[in-house]
Design an enzyme around this catalytic site. Structure first.
Site, PDB file in Angstrom:
ATOM      1  CE1 TYR A 155       0.870   1.267   4.142  1.00  0.00           C
ATOM      2  CE2 TYR A 155       0.032  -1.822   4.147  1.00  0.00           C
ATOM      3  CZ  TYR A 155       0.820   0.059   5.129  1.00  0.00           C
ATOM      4  OH  TYR A 155       1.573   0.070   6.151  1.00  0.00           O
ATOM      5  NE  ARG A 165       6.466  -0.226   5.538  1.00  0.00           N
ATOM      6  CZ  ARG A 165       6.111  -0.482   6.534  1.00  0.00           C
ATOM      7  NH1 ARG A 165       5.214  -0.851   7.157  1.00  0.00           N
ATOM      8  NH2 ARG A 165       7.082  -1.876   6.435  1.00  0.00           N
ATOM      9  CG  HIS A 168       4.412  -4.408   6.610  1.00  0.00           C
ATOM     10  ND1 HIS A 168       4.010  -3.024   5.333  1.00  0.00           N
ATOM     11  CD2 HIS A 168       3.287  -3.768   7.633  1.00  0.00           C
ATOM     12  CE1 HIS A 168       3.347  -2.890   5.911  1.00  0.00           C
ATOM     13  NE2 HIS A 168       3.016  -3.376   7.337  1.00  0.00           N
ATOM     14  CG  HIS A 170       2.563  -3.954  11.762  1.00  0.00           C
ATOM     15  ND1 HIS A 170       2.830  -3.101  11.800  1.00  0.00           N
ATOM     16  CD2 HIS A 170       1.523  -4.363  10.706  1.00  0.00           C
ATOM     17  CE1 HIS A 170       2.447  -2.453  11.129  1.00  0.00           C
ATOM     18  NE2 HIS A 170       1.913  -2.762  10.332  1.00  0.00           N
TER      19      HIS A 170
END
Lengths: 247, 179
Positions: A155, A165, A168, A170
């Protein structure tokens, strides 16, 4: 309360939605004005540690905290989320390689289109009514954790330079000591956005950056259903070095 | 030979669907007569409130025990687990309801917020114990940033503000194991 029905977080209600330029300004302000200017103070604790030093112990979690399906982000709604199903699994250890047992691992992520189910996220990509993007599990006796989810999308960060980004996840982790607390992000191998990801590049050392990237592991997936990615996590903190053997 | 640690990465702005949970700040059992309120503001380097911070507290029980108990994420209203997680509100304010720790009179605090590459550790002292090695090592103005104040005119209420940066910057603690 099930993870499929997250309680409204105060931030969701109280932070006004902003356009992408405003979001970028907010992020820049946070980076500039939140990091302490003074160096952190090393706590004068001797080895063996002073009794009663709270930070050398930590919270404990159990089946009261985590439901049996909380690790599966594809089964929190009536329907299945859109996206490529994946299994993400690995071991949590301390710096001596000893397993971190029975501890809480939390996960949150964007959906397959690169959108978080969070009111602050103004990226004009579709929300998925079947995906909240939050899960939790406990590590096993061997330190192993396992999540079933979908691969998140990339995004844009919303700044004038059109930075994006890389995909990923978190992660939030606890060790046996409060000081072993870790919040971090996991990336996918071979992602062409990795070299330019501003957040990953905030980690200075290239070797350390590489430790944030998982590895495709065909033994972890479910045959005919999902691919598996392996990501082992090493917790820092004094519990790594202050052990029974030192006392 | 120690394994290299997994690096920390910022918590970012989108943890709200995953980490906060109902009753996160209600560490004290419901209706407990010795419950105290600990509250305050988290502010940035210009004194502005931090509305998207997440605070985690770990502490001894009233008997000084540091064993903790499971069940923080689904509190039963009865068990003191020793651990709490509280988001800040729009004004950067947080509220914790807890029991005072026995033994060393402080709560360990971990502060998370977007913009930080790594969370910050500090301590909330609810009393100033004689001979405390950390407090003794700090100059008076720095030491004061770790001391919660009893609130005048309120029973069992303490105030503790966190200043992330600049004037009155809170003392943060380094617990890394080194290389």
């Amino acid at each position: 309360m099930a993870l499929s029905e997250p309680a409204p977080h105060p931030a969701q209600e109280q932070i006004r939605p902003t356009d992408s330029a405003g979001a970028s300004d907010t992020a820049a302000r946070a980076v500039a004005l939140r990091a302490p200017l003074r160096p952190a103070v090393r706590v004068p604790v001797s080895v063996p540690a002073a009794p009663g030093t709270a930070e050398l112990t930590g919270p404990v979690f159990g089946t009261a905290d985590v439901g049996p399906l909380d690790h599966d982000l594809t089964r929190q709604h009536r329907g299945e989320p859109v996206g490529e199903r994946i299994v993400v699994a690995g071991r949590v250890t301390d710096r001596r390689g000893r397993p971190v047992r029975g501890q809480l691992v939390e996960l949150w992520q964007a959906n397959a289109a690169g959108r978080y189910a969070h009111p602050l996220d103004r990226h004009p990509a579709p929300l998925d009514p079947h995906f909240t993007g939050a899960g939790r599990c406990l590590t096993g006796d061997d330190g192993r954790y396992r999540f079933v989810t979908i691969r998140p999308g990339a995004y844009p960060l919303g700044g004038s330079n059109d930075a994006w980004r890389a995909a990923h996840l978190h992660f939030s982790l606890f060790g046996t000591a409060f000081t072993q607390r870790l919040v971090t992000q996991m990336y996918f191998p071979g992602d062409p956005l990795l070299p330019d990801d501003l957040i990953r590049n905030a980690v200075g050392a290239p070797a350390a950056r590489d430790r944030l990237v998982s590895a495709l592991d065909r033994t972890l997936g479910e045959p005919g259903r999902s691919l598996g990615y392996r990501w082992d996590i090493v917790l820092d903190g004094p519990a790594a070095t202050w052990t029974e053997g030192d006392r | 030979m120690l394994l290299p640690p997994t690096p920390s990465q910022t918590i970012g702005p989108y943890y709200g669907t995953a980490l906060p949970f109902p009753g996160g700040g209600d560490a004290a059992p419901a209706g407990h007569p010795a419950a105290v309120t600990l509250h305050g503001h988290v502010r940035d380097g210009e004194g502005a409130p931090v509305p998207d911070g997440l605070l985690e507290f770990w502490q001894a029980g009233p008997d000084g025990s540091l064993t903790g108990a499971p069940g923080s994420l689904r509190r039963d209203g009865e068990t003191f687990t020793g651990w709490a997680r509280v988001p800040t509100d729009r004004d950067g304010h947080y509220v914790l309801r807890t029991l005072l720790p026995g033994g060393a009179p402080y709560l360990a605090l971990c502060v998370h917020a977007r913009g930080l590459d790594r969370h910050l550790f500090t301590r909330v002292y609810v009393a100033e114990p004689p001979g405390d090695a950390l407090l003794a090592a700090l100059p008076a103005d720095r030491r004061a940033t770790l001391l919660a104040r009893r609130e005048a005119g309120r029973r069992n209420a303490y105030r503790f503000d966190v200043t992330l940066q600049g004037d009155g910057e809170t003392v943060f603690l380094d617990w890394s194991a080194g290389d």
